[in-house]
Write an enzyme that holds these catalytic residues in place. Structure first.
Site, PDB file in Angstrom:
ATOM      1  CB  SER A  39      -1.063  -0.052   1.145  1.00 37.98           C
ATOM      2  OG  SER A  39      -1.611   1.142   1.196  1.00 37.98           O
TER       3      SER A  39
ATOM      4  CB  CYS B  24      -0.201   6.083   8.581  1.00 39.10           C
ATOM      5  SG  CYS B  24       0.749   7.636   7.603  1.00 39.10           S
TER       6      CYS B  24
ATOM      7  CB  THR C  51       7.586   3.171   7.054  1.00 34.58           C
ATOM      8  OG1 THR C  51       6.437   4.162   7.387  1.00 34.58           O
ATOM      9  CG2 THR C  51       7.344   3.020   5.572  1.00 34.58           C
TER      10      THR C  51
ATOM     11  N   GLY D   5      12.559   0.018   3.098  1.00 36.73           N
ATOM     12  CA  GLY D   5      13.482  -0.420   2.229  1.00 36.73           C
ATOM     13  C   GLY D   5      14.477  -1.760   2.849  1.00 36.73           C
TER      14      GLY D   5
ATOM     15  N   GLY E   5       8.388  -5.077   4.032  1.00 36.80           N
ATOM     16  CA  GLY E   5       9.419  -4.351   4.675  1.00 36.80           C
ATOM     17  C   GLY E   5      10.789  -4.862   4.046  1.00 36.80           C
TER      18      GLY E   5
ATOM     19  N   GLY F 109       7.258  -2.888  -1.921  1.00 33.02           N
ATOM     20  CA  GLY F 109       7.047  -1.464  -1.961  1.00 33.02           C
ATOM     21  C   GLY F 109       8.060  -0.583  -2.393  1.00 33.02           C
TER      22      GLY F 109
HETATM   23  O1  RRO Z   1       1.047   8.573   3.483  1.00 35.17           O
HETATM   24  C1  RRO Z   1       1.823   8.323   3.992  1.00 35.17           C
HETATM   25  O2  RRO Z   1       2.577   8.869   4.776  1.00 35.17           O
HETATM   26  C2  RRO Z   1       2.087   6.836   4.745  1.00 35.17           C
HETATM   27  C3  RRO Z   1       1.400   6.080   5.154  1.00 35.17           C
HETATM   28 BR1  RRO Z   1      -0.485   6.098   5.041  1.00 35.17          BR
HETATM   29  C4  RRO Z   1       1.636   4.854   5.670  1.00 35.17           C
HETATM   30  O3  RRO Z   1       1.106   3.759   6.099  1.00 35.17           O
HETATM   31  N1  RRO Z   1       2.921   4.338   5.891  1.00 35.17           N
HETATM   32  C5  RRO Z   1       4.109   5.484   5.369  1.00 35.17           C
HETATM   33  O4  RRO Z   1       5.277   5.089   5.488  1.00 35.17           O
HETATM   34  N2  RRO Z   1       3.587   6.763   4.696  1.00 35.17           N
END
Ligand code: RRO
Length: 314
Positions: free
Chosen positions: A31, A141, A203, A227, A254, A276
């Site tokens: 995502s 997030c 992340t 990364g 990850g 990702g």
């Molecule tokens: O949009 C973001 O800043 C973001 C999201 Br939703 C997330 O789940 N993980 C990320 O690293 N950035």
């Protein structure tokens, strides 16, 4: 089953299941790294993937954070996109048809600031096309209110948001964080609240400072690190959750950039993986990982990729 090429083993069965969802392959987009729709279709036959997992959506449109939003880091990158998105209804109308037209299987993703936001976003997903097979409930997030209160840092908050997301009628995958030492407890709470699976990991909280300007590089200040640098953290998290709750399906994410990385995640306990950050360097990465995993299985004589799940546990 197709016969294998001479000397390269038999073509493995790549199907896997995540809870009640059967996927044609154990490799998906992660995502937030492949847009809300068919952005990767120019590079990848999306119908070959387990699923396209779209960027998290809220009930309403959301503008996201100021630029710069991404920055390279040693062995990865940091982002503070800030959840930019068109909202669930506009996504269904304007973006979903294009991605479905590619033949892709789709996993939606929702986020919220409050429990009610999850309920409204989930409600807006109700009655979606059946090729939308699950919803990832993003509880982790790092860029929401500066990462100050992540649902996934707390089992009670996690359970409330997962419960509130039931309205979509789709199987729920709870996307969790490794920024907490309570991830097993949180995963158990998510499952008890109705999640069919957990996605591990989002992340990690981080920051890069421009020493010349003496200010954070990203417009949002801090961000989320991803990364290869975080791959061992992700593998460890998957391993620990699988050890504690072996019946809970896990989607591993990850720093997955090669077929071996995917195999490693599955041996740790993942039923499928997501790719990702590698996509930012090469938009074909997700299919390279799938082909790399298939080639690895052939070399290893693995007939069914599902055999790998949890194989590193004694
Ligand atoms: O949009 C973001 O800043 C973001 C999201 Br939703 C997330 O789940 N993980 C990320 O690293 N950035």
């Amino acid at each position: 089953m197709r016969p294998g090429r001479p000397g390269h083993g038999t073509a493995p069965d790549l199907t896997t299941t995540v809870g009640g969802v059967t996927l044609a392959a154990p490799v998906m987009t992660a995502s937030g790294t492949a847009g809300h729709g068919d952005e990767l279709a120019a590079y990848v036959d999306l119908s070959r993937l387990g699923a396209v997992v779209v960027k998290s959506l809220s009930a309403e449109p959301w503008a996201g954070n100021p630029a710069p939003r991404v920055h390279p880091t040693p062995a990865g990158m940091i982002n503070s996109v800030g959840l930019q998105g068109p909202g669930v209804a506009a996504w269904r109308e304007r973006e979903l048809p294009a991605v479905l037209a590619t033949g892709a299987t789709v996993v939606a993703s929702i986020w919220g600031r409050h429990v009610d936001d999850y309920a409204r976003a989930a409600e807006a997903l109700r009655g979606c096309d059946p090729r939308v097979v699950a919803v990832e409930v993003n509880l982790s997030c790092p860029n929401l209110d500066g990462g100050s209160h992540l649902f996934a840092h707390d089992p009670v908050a996690t359970a409330e948001a997962v419960e509130a997301s039931a309205a979509s009628g789709l199987p729920r995958w709870a996307k969790l964080s490794a920024n907490t030492d309570r991830v097993v407890e949180v995963a158990v709470a998510a499952a008890a609240a109705g999640a069919q699976a957990v996605t591990l990991i989002n992340t990690l909280l981080g920051m890069v400072i421009d020493v010349g300007a003496r200010r954070p590089v990203l417009g949002g200040g801090g961000g989320g690190v991803s990364g290869p640098a975080i791959h061992p953290v992700a593998v460890r998290t998957v391993y620990d959750v699988h050890a504690a709750v072996p019946d809970l399906p896990i989607v591993g994410a990850g720093g997955v950039a090669t077929g071996e990385d995917a195999a490693e995640m599955m041996l740790a306990g993942a039923s499928a993986v997501q790719v990702g950050t590698a996509t930012f360097a090469d938009p074909r990465s997700v299919v390279n990982v799938l082909e790399g995993l298939e080639a690895w299985c052939r070399r290893q004589g693995v007939r069914q990729v599902r055999e790998l799940i949890g194989g590193a546990h004694g």
